[in-house]
Design a protein around this motif. Structure first.
Motif, PDB file in Angstrom:
ATOM      1  N   THR A   1     -30.946 -44.731 -10.071  1.00  0.00           N
ATOM      2  CA  THR A   1     -29.848 -44.505 -11.009  1.00  0.00           C
ATOM      3  C   THR A   1     -29.480 -43.026 -11.044  1.00  0.00           C
ATOM      4  OG1 THR A   1     -30.630 -46.342 -12.349  1.00  0.00           O
ATOM      5  CG2 THR A   1     -29.114 -44.812 -13.408  1.00  0.00           C
ATOM      6  N   GLY A   2     -30.461 -42.152 -11.005  1.00  0.00           N
ATOM      7  CA  GLY A   2     -30.182 -40.717 -10.967  1.00  0.00           C
ATOM      8  C   GLY A   2     -29.405 -40.316  -9.726  1.00  0.00           C
ATOM      9  N   ILE A   3     -29.708 -40.930  -8.603  1.00  0.00           N
ATOM     10  CA  ILE A   3     -28.978 -40.626  -7.364  1.00  0.00           C
ATOM     11  C   ILE A   3     -27.546 -41.139  -7.461  1.00  0.00           C
ATOM     12  CG2 ILE A   3     -28.844 -41.177  -4.904  1.00  0.00           C
ATOM     13  CD1 ILE A   3     -31.891 -41.021  -4.847  1.00  0.00           C
ATOM     14  N   VAL A   4     -27.369 -42.316  -8.059  1.00  0.00           N
ATOM     15  CA  VAL A   4     -26.029 -42.891  -8.194  1.00  0.00           C
ATOM     16  C   VAL A   4     -25.181 -42.075  -9.158  1.00  0.00           C
ATOM     17  CG1 VAL A   4     -24.776 -44.917  -9.058  1.00  0.00           C
ATOM     18  CG2 VAL A   4     -26.724 -45.218  -7.553  1.00  0.00           C
ATOM     19  N   LEU A   5     -25.792 -41.543 -10.212  1.00  0.00           N
ATOM     20  CA  LEU A   5     -25.043 -40.800 -11.220  1.00  0.00           C
ATOM     21  C   LEU A   5     -24.635 -39.403 -10.765  1.00  0.00           C
ATOM     22  CD1 LEU A   5     -26.916 -41.841 -14.489  1.00  0.00           C
ATOM     23  CD2 LEU A   5     -24.702 -42.634 -13.637  1.00  0.00           C
ATOM     24  N   VAL A   6     -25.201 -38.913  -9.693  1.00  0.00           N
ATOM     25  CA  VAL A   6     -24.812 -37.597  -9.154  1.00  0.00           C
ATOM     26  C   VAL A   6     -23.994 -37.858  -7.889  1.00  0.00           C
ATOM     27  CG1 VAL A   6     -25.646 -35.379  -8.305  1.00  0.00           C
ATOM     28  CG2 VAL A   6     -26.923 -36.572 -10.073  1.00  0.00           C
ATOM     29  N   PRO A   7     -22.667 -37.928  -8.022  1.00  0.00           N
ATOM     30  CA  PRO A   7     -21.838 -38.310  -6.869  1.00  0.00           C
ATOM     31  C   PRO A   7     -21.787 -37.248  -5.769  1.00  0.00           C
ATOM     32  CG  PRO A   7     -20.453 -37.810  -8.760  1.00  0.00           C
ATOM     33  CD  PRO A   7     -21.870 -37.744  -9.222  1.00  0.00           C
ATOM     34  N   ASP A   8     -22.097 -35.999  -6.093  1.00  0.00           N
ATOM     35  CA  ASP A   8     -22.039 -34.955  -5.067  1.00  0.00           C
ATOM     36  C   ASP A   8     -23.109 -35.136  -3.994  1.00  0.00           C
ATOM     37  OD1 ASP A   8     -19.917 -33.791  -6.335  1.00  0.00           O
ATOM     38  OD2 ASP A   8     -21.150 -32.384  -7.487  1.00  0.00           O
ATOM     39  N   LEU A   9     -24.182 -35.872  -4.303  1.00  0.00           N
ATOM     40  CA  LEU A   9     -25.236 -36.080  -3.299  1.00  0.00           C
ATOM     41  C   LEU A   9     -24.729 -36.905  -2.127  1.00  0.00           C
ATOM     42  CD1 LEU A   9     -28.354 -36.778  -5.548  1.00  0.00           C
ATOM     43  CD2 LEU A   9     -27.820 -34.712  -4.270  1.00  0.00           C
ATOM     44  N   GLY A  10     -23.776 -37.800  -2.367  1.00  0.00           N
ATOM     45  CA  GLY A  10     -23.228 -38.622  -1.290  1.00  0.00           C
ATOM     46  C   GLY A  10     -22.293 -37.856  -0.383  1.00  0.00           C
ATOM     47  N   HIS A  11     -21.768 -36.728  -0.891  1.00  0.00           N
ATOM     48  CA  HIS A  11     -20.824 -35.937  -0.094  1.00  0.00           C
ATOM     49  C   HIS A  11     -21.476 -34.724   0.550  1.00  0.00           C
ATOM     50  CE1 HIS A  11     -17.734 -38.505  -1.671  1.00  0.00           C
ATOM     51  NE2 HIS A  11     -18.046 -38.177  -2.931  1.00  0.00           N
TER      52      HIS A  11
END
Length: 154
Positions: free
Chosen positions: A98-108
């Motif tokens: 959930t923490g990874i999903v809530l930080v959208p900059d990690l996907g970019h």
């Protein structure tokens, strides 16, 4: 292997034909009779008989009830520990994802051509698994040590 007469001996020959080659290359030579097949297995051993008496002569008839209570207590404590750690692991993993999903900059953001969110999901869970496993083994050993101490005193 080469395609010589020895390599083709018995090819296509059915049972009872003596292993003769259909082309006649071995017509002058007779093959030795086939030996019987022998199966080699481990020797059959019976398990040692299990004694059906008390485990030790020092344990009296009254202590068997106490030992049973101690064993059931150990089983309950180990089950409780396993359930707490399993639920805790699932919750911690869900919070991590959930923490990874809530930080959208990690996907970019990319590291060596791979999104950082993928790297965290692929490698970030291992420290959690190792920590949970280490803590579980440590506490399970503590429960067993307490059981041993109680059963020796009884």
């Amino acid at each position: 292997m080469s395609g010589g007469a020895g390599a083709d001996a018995g090819a296509g020959a059915g049972p009872g034909t003596g292993g003769a080659d259909a082309s006649g290359a071995d017509a002058g030579r007779q093959r030795a009779p086939a030996s019987t097949r022998v199966r080699i297995t481990a020797p059959r051993q019976r398990p040692a008989p299990v004694p059906y008496g008390p485990a030790s002569a020092s344990i009296g008839p009254d202590s068997s009830d106490v030992q049973g209570i101690f064993v059931r207590s150990l089983i309950r404590s180990q089950l409780r520990l396993a359930l707490v750690f399993a639920i805790g692991f699932v919750v911690a993993t869900a919070l991590f994802v959930t923490g990874i999903v809530l930080v959208p900059d990690l996907g970019h953001s990319y590291l060596a051509g791979v999104p950082i969110s993928w790297l965290l999901l692929g490698f970030g869970v291992y420290p959690l698994v190792i920590t949970v496993g280490w803590l579980y083994v440590r506490l399970a050993n503590r429960n067993e040590a307490r059981y041993r101490a109680l059963s020796e005193d009884a």
